[in-house]
Scaffold this active site. Sequence first.
Site, PDB file in Angstrom:
ATOM      1  N   CYS A   1       0.851  -1.265   0.089  1.00 21.67           N
ATOM      2  CA  CYS A   1      -0.123   0.150  -0.075  1.00 21.67           C
ATOM      3  C   CYS A   1       0.855   1.165   0.000  1.00 21.67           C
ATOM      4  O   CYS A   1       1.310   1.605   0.912  1.00 21.67           O
ATOM      5  CB  CYS A   1      -1.013   0.014   1.249  1.00 21.67           C
ATOM      6  SG  CYS A   1      -2.120   1.336   1.280  1.00 21.67           S
TER       7      CYS A   1
ATOM      8  N   CYS B   1      -4.984   5.065  -5.009  1.00 17.62           N
ATOM      9  CA  CYS B   1      -4.181   3.509  -4.963  1.00 17.62           C
ATOM     10  C   CYS B   1      -2.870   3.713  -5.344  1.00 17.62           C
ATOM     11  O   CYS B   1      -2.631   3.942  -6.576  1.00 17.62           O
ATOM     12  CB  CYS B   1      -4.968   2.492  -5.260  1.00 17.62           C
ATOM     13  SG  CYS B   1      -4.142   0.925  -5.429  1.00 17.62           S
TER      14      CYS B   1
END
Length: 288
Positions: free
Chosen positions: A76, A224
């Site tokens: 992430c 993202c």
Amino acid sequence: MCTLANRSFAKMNGIGNEIVVLDLRDDPVAVTAAAARAIASQVPYDQLMVLQPPRAAGTAAFIRIYNNDGSESNACGNGMRCVAKQVFSGTDASALAFESRAGLLQCWRGAAPDIYTVDMGVPKFGWQDIPLAEEFRDTRMIELQIGPIDAPLLHTPSAVSMGNPHAIFWVDDVHAHDLGRFGPLLENHPIFPERANITLAHIVDRTHIVIRTWERGVGLTKACGSAACATAVAAVRLKRAERQVQISLPGGDLTIDWREADDHVLMTGGASFEFEGTLDPALFAGAA
């Protein structure tokens, strides 16, 4: 009762990605999928970044990453910038190293306040590494489509692993398709045995790409970071972009540099602090 009760957390934001940072380095405890879901019911997040004591020499922490459905992720990028901001705040160091299930991650302070660079590692393109359920010799464009055979709405995405699986569909307008409808169908398509992050990407020019992403285990997201990295390297592989590109997401912009010297992908962008809180003990009565 679960020993996560009354632990302090930081609510943060990575260009629209809602992040919770839970620092357990001084008093570690395991975080279960049920506990991760319980935390999301108190403070909604896209990713929960859990800092555990370091395992590798020279690293600041071992990072566990949870999606809001309780599933665990290997990567992430936006969350790592938030972690970097928190850990950098307690040191005058200009660089820090972390470890995750995907391996070692280097982070640097940026030239401007609240800007951080994360080394996201080397992308993988082999069908077994992404992974895909079928053999594809060339993952620059794989056989997958949504809609009628003779007039598909979305088709032939690029497939990339940035520590997690990504499929990038190249479109003329990222807002012209109902990603909220198609996203879950594609995320859970049998071709992706570990599910996948689904991105719509429009190449504005060789140094600028606009994207929207349906994030695995999360849903529609404003940002993202790993999808931005995957999109950048996929565009380079198709000879449609330079190795350094600006990726525009609904929540803001990231600069992605696919470093030619060693194939590492560097992601640079902002991270902001929102508030601190403590975890409600009542959340964990059945989540231990």
